[in-house]
Design a protein around this motif. Structure first.
Motif, PDB file in Angstrom:
ATOM      1  N   GLN A 123       0.846  -1.205   0.081  1.00  0.00           N
ATOM      2  CA  GLN A 123       0.065   0.031  -0.112  1.00  0.00           C
ATOM      3  C   GLN A 123       0.690   1.297   0.036  1.00  0.00           C
ATOM      4  O   GLN A 123       0.547   2.215  -0.561  1.00  0.00           O
ATOM      5  N   ALA A 124       1.921   1.212   0.639  1.00  0.00           N
ATOM      6  CA  ALA A 124       2.820   2.367   0.703  1.00  0.00           C
ATOM      7  C   ALA A 124       3.480   2.641  -0.752  1.00  0.00           C
ATOM      8  O   ALA A 124       3.631   3.862  -1.334  1.00  0.00           O
ATOM      9  N   VAL A 125       3.899   1.539  -1.501  1.00  0.00           N
ATOM     10  CA  VAL A 125       4.461   1.684  -2.553  1.00  0.00           C
ATOM     11  C   VAL A 125       3.455   2.184  -3.736  1.00  0.00           C
ATOM     12  O   VAL A 125       3.674   3.024  -4.678  1.00  0.00           O
ATOM     13  N   ALA A 126       2.138   1.526  -3.576  1.00  0.00           N
ATOM     14  CA  ALA A 126       1.172   2.086  -4.485  1.00  0.00           C
ATOM     15  C   ALA A 126       0.892   3.624  -4.367  1.00  0.00           C
ATOM     16  O   ALA A 126       0.696   4.342  -5.148  1.00  0.00           O
ATOM     17  N   ILE A 165      13.741  -5.524   0.412  1.00  0.00           N
ATOM     18  CA  ILE A 165      12.289  -4.608   0.468  1.00  0.00           C
ATOM     19  C   ILE A 165      12.835  -3.265   0.961  1.00  0.00           C
ATOM     20  O   ILE A 165      12.081  -2.265   0.459  1.00  0.00           O
ATOM     21  N   LEU A 166      13.763  -2.935   1.499  1.00  0.00           N
ATOM     22  CA  LEU A 166      14.123  -1.817   1.853  1.00  0.00           C
ATOM     23  C   LEU A 166      14.652  -0.873   0.730  1.00  0.00           C
ATOM     24  O   LEU A 166      14.473   0.292   0.334  1.00  0.00           O
ATOM     25  N   GLU A 167      15.277  -1.683  -0.169  1.00  0.00           N
ATOM     26  CA  GLU A 167      15.529  -1.256  -1.819  1.00  0.00           C
ATOM     27  C   GLU A 167      14.405  -0.953  -2.431  1.00  0.00           C
ATOM     28  O   GLU A 167      14.533   0.185  -3.265  1.00  0.00           O
ATOM     29  N   VAL A 168      13.576  -1.535  -2.498  1.00  0.00           N
ATOM     30  CA  VAL A 168      12.184  -1.391  -3.185  1.00  0.00           C
ATOM     31  C   VAL A 168      11.484   0.131  -2.810  1.00  0.00           C
ATOM     32  O   VAL A 168      11.090   0.727  -3.456  1.00  0.00           O
ATOM     33  N   LEU A 169      11.652  -0.185  -1.412  1.00  0.00           N
ATOM     34  CA  LEU A 169      10.961   1.084  -0.690  1.00  0.00           C
ATOM     35  C   LEU A 169      11.666   2.592  -1.080  1.00  0.00           C
ATOM     36  O   LEU A 169      11.022   3.409  -1.406  1.00  0.00           O
ATOM     37  N   SER A 170      13.036   2.344  -1.181  1.00  0.00           N
ATOM     38  CA  SER A 170      13.766   3.409  -1.529  1.00  0.00           C
ATOM     39  C   SER A 170      13.689   3.922  -2.942  1.00  0.00           C
ATOM     40  O   SER A 170      13.595   4.859  -3.266  1.00  0.00           O
ATOM     41  N   GLU A 171      13.424   2.982  -3.941  1.00  0.00           N
ATOM     42  CA  GLU A 171      13.225   3.024  -5.211  1.00  0.00           C
ATOM     43  C   GLU A 171      11.960   3.643  -5.245  1.00  0.00           C
ATOM     44  O   GLU A 171      11.908   4.522  -6.471  1.00  0.00           O
ATOM     45  N   ALA A 172      10.909   3.608  -4.555  1.00  0.00           N
ATOM     46  CA  ALA A 172       9.803   4.205  -4.749  1.00  0.00           C
ATOM     47  C   ALA A 172      10.006   5.656  -4.159  1.00  0.00           C
ATOM     48  O   ALA A 172       8.694   6.302  -3.898  1.00  0.00           O
ATOM     49  N   SER A 173      11.005   6.114  -3.448  1.00  0.00           N
ATOM     50  CA  SER A 173      10.996   7.451  -2.700  1.00  0.00           C
ATOM     51  C   SER A 173      10.486   7.335  -1.600  1.00  0.00           C
ATOM     52  O   SER A 173       9.841   8.624  -1.295  1.00  0.00           O
ATOM     53  N   ILE A 174       9.873   6.196  -0.899  1.00  0.00           N
ATOM     54  CA  ILE A 174       9.357   6.177   0.420  1.00  0.00           C
ATOM     55  C   ILE A 174      10.346   6.267   1.569  1.00  0.00           C
ATOM     56  O   ILE A 174      11.585   5.989   1.519  1.00  0.00           O
ATOM     57  N   ASP A 175       9.933   7.269   2.527  1.00  0.00           N
ATOM     58  CA  ASP A 175      10.814   7.586   3.810  1.00  0.00           C
ATOM     59  C   ASP A 175      10.600   6.493   4.742  1.00  0.00           C
ATOM     60  O   ASP A 175       9.691   6.316   5.275  1.00  0.00           O
ATOM     61  N   ALA A 176      11.536   5.423   4.571  1.00  0.00           N
ATOM     62  CA  ALA A 176      11.704   4.446   5.323  1.00  0.00           C
ATOM     63  C   ALA A 176      12.586   4.399   6.478  1.00  0.00           C
ATOM     64  O   ALA A 176      12.896   3.313   7.125  1.00  0.00           O
ATOM     65  N   SER A 177      12.699   5.611   7.150  1.00  0.00           N
ATOM     66  CA  SER A 177      13.854   5.813   8.177  1.00  0.00           C
ATOM     67  C   SER A 177      13.339   5.340   9.401  1.00  0.00           C
ATOM     68  O   SER A 177      14.054   5.014  10.390  1.00  0.00           O
ATOM     69  N   HIS A 178      12.052   4.757   9.611  1.00  0.00           N
ATOM     70  CA  HIS A 178      11.207   4.444  10.780  1.00  0.00           C
ATOM     71  C   HIS A 178      10.738   2.853  10.635  1.00  0.00           C
ATOM     72  O   HIS A 178       9.968   2.447  11.302  1.00  0.00           O
ATOM     73  N   PRO A 220       1.437  -0.247 -10.795  1.00  0.00           N
ATOM     74  CA  PRO A 220       1.534   0.665 -11.837  1.00  0.00           C
ATOM     75  C   PRO A 220       2.129   2.022 -11.039  1.00  0.00           C
ATOM     76  O   PRO A 220       1.712   2.323 -10.222  1.00  0.00           O
ATOM     77  N   TRP A 221       2.736   2.701 -11.934  1.00  0.00           N
ATOM     78  CA  TRP A 221       3.160   4.184 -11.873  1.00  0.00           C
ATOM     79  C   TRP A 221       2.013   5.098 -12.211  1.00  0.00           C
ATOM     80  O   TRP A 221       1.251   4.673 -13.507  1.00  0.00           O
ATOM     81  N   ALA A 222       1.879   6.073 -11.825  1.00  0.00           N
ATOM     82  CA  ALA A 222       0.662   7.156 -12.398  1.00  0.00           C
ATOM     83  C   ALA A 222       0.581   7.397 -13.559  1.00  0.00           C
ATOM     84  O   ALA A 222      -0.306   7.424 -14.111  1.00  0.00           O
ATOM     85  N   ASN A 223       1.864   7.505 -14.284  1.00  0.00           N
ATOM     86  CA  ASN A 223       2.184   8.097 -15.545  1.00  0.00           C
ATOM     87  C   ASN A 223       1.796   6.626 -16.451  1.00  0.00           C
ATOM     88  O   ASN A 223       1.515   6.855 -17.887  1.00  0.00           O
ATOM     89  N   GLU A 224       1.548   5.575 -16.014  1.00  0.00           N
ATOM     90  CA  GLU A 224       0.963   4.603 -16.824  1.00  0.00           C
ATOM     91  C   GLU A 224      -0.508   4.492 -17.042  1.00  0.00           C
ATOM     92  O   GLU A 224      -1.051   3.864 -17.799  1.00  0.00           O
ATOM     93  N   LEU A 225      -1.299   5.149 -16.097  1.00  0.00           N
ATOM     94  CA  LEU A 225      -2.616   4.956 -16.189  1.00  0.00           C
ATOM     95  C   LEU A 225      -3.280   5.708 -17.357  1.00  0.00           C
ATOM     96  O   LEU A 225      -4.151   5.216 -17.955  1.00  0.00           O
ATOM     97  N   PRO A 226      -2.927   6.896 -17.720  1.00  0.00           N
ATOM     98  CA  PRO A 226      -3.876   7.544 -18.818  1.00  0.00           C
ATOM     99  C   PRO A 226      -3.738   6.798 -20.108  1.00  0.00           C
ATOM    100  O   PRO A 226      -4.752   6.737 -20.949  1.00  0.00           O
TER     101      PRO A 226
END
Length: 326
Positions: A44-47, A70-83, A296-302
């Motif tokens: 849900q965070a990645v979405a 998992i932490l790599e994937v969160l980072s690739e999605a620009s999620i703040d996973a410092s906690h 998906p990324w948002a730019n894929e939806l249109p």
């Protein structure tokens, strides 16, 4: 735009394709297992992040290769996973997922490090939450922490979304600080039973209308081929399912929740528009395999499909191809 905070689970998914899902006592032959990042909280965070939201995550993984991936994937999605706490005593949570030729699945979850998440972890993860932010919760971490997170965020003016999955065993105090429940048609029936309405006639369409006055929060119910339902301005509203060739429904419900949260964190809290956006994203997700990797990324939806349009619910709908997730 406000921030989407997610407190929840992180798992490594062990995926196996089978021709048909096993019955009790049956052994079936499957494909070689593949491993991919997952967990309802992580998905849900990645979405939400791929939808364009600013996302902060609080959770736990083990000090192992799965946790690092998992932490790599969160980072690739620009999620703040410092906690996200890295546990030295428990392995990263694991989900064993069997997917059949129709895209349906069976899932067994071993919580691992998720069970070691603490109240202090939740407090640290929500330290920056403020009025206007959105908090997303699920039930793959201890329920006392879900209640704590909801209470903290609500006290600071945030909007609290609970995806009541897996279905709870009790609801005492669980929904006190929740603004919006997202459930499927099985989960909404469990909630009705827990609320003492087991004998109430009708299906999820009826319960979407009758349960909010009993439970408190507004409800969005996803119902597979039927689409999703909520109550808008006192009337039942329906967002039809998009028509796609589903390959794997794993993670589609989490995609729906994450996109819904990111939309509601925007400048206008338009639930109807958010449900449309979430429906389109989950439709695209089920055409792919896996959990996080299918989001998906948002730019894929249109380019994917026209928007389904919310409409007053038809009591006798025809069923399009399945998409809006269970």
């Amino acid at each position: 735009m406000s921030t989407v905070f997610v407190v929840g689970s992180l798992n490594i998914d062990q995926n196996i394709r089978v021709r048909s899902l096993p019955r009790a006592g049956e052994t079936v032959r499957g494909s070689d297992a593949t491993f991919s990042p997952g967990g309802k909280g992580g998905n849900q965070a990645v979405a939400a992040a791929r939808a364009g939201g600013t996302v902060k995550f609080a959770g736990a993984v083990g000090d192992d290769a799965h946790g690092r991936r998992i932490l790599e994937v969160l980072s690739e999605a620009s999620i703040d996973a410092s906690h996200v706490r890295v546990s030295g005593t428990a392995a990263t949570g694991t989900a064993i997922i069997a997917v059949d030729d129709q895209g349906e699945n069976q899932i067994i979850v071993s919580p691992g490090a998720n069970s070691g998440l603490t109240a202090a972890d939740v407090d640290a993860g929500l330290a920056a939450v403020q009025a206007g932010d959105v908090l997303v919760l699920q039930l793959e971490i201890p329920t006392e922490l879900v209640r704590q997170a909801a209470r903290t965020a609500k006290s600071r003016g945030a909007f609290v979304i609970l995806n009541a999955a897996p279905a709870p065993r009790q609801i005492d105090g669980l929904l006190d600080d929740v603004d919006l429940l997202v459930v499927n048609e099985q989960e909404i029936q469990v909630l009705a039973d827990l609320a003492g309405l087991a004998g109430m006639p009708g299906n999820h369409r009826n319960l979407v209308q009758t349960l909010p006055p009993v439970l408190g929060p507004a409800i969005v119910c996803t119902a597979g081929a039927e689409g999703s339902f909520t109550v808008l301005d006192g009337s039942l509203a329906h967002v039809p399912a998009a028509k796609v060739d589903a390959r794997d429904t794993t993670g589609a419900g989490d995609t729906f929740v994450g996109y819904l949260a990111a939309s509601l964190a925007g400048s206008h809290r338009d639930l109807s528009a958010a449900m449309v956006h979430a429906t389109r994203s989950s439709a695209l997700a089920v055409t792919r395999t896996g959990a996080m990797e299918s989001i998906p990324w948002a730019n894929e939806l249109p380019a994917f499909a026209p928007n389904p349009t919310p409409n007053p619910a038809n009591p006798n709908p025809t069923n399009p191809s399945p998409v809006v997730p269970n």
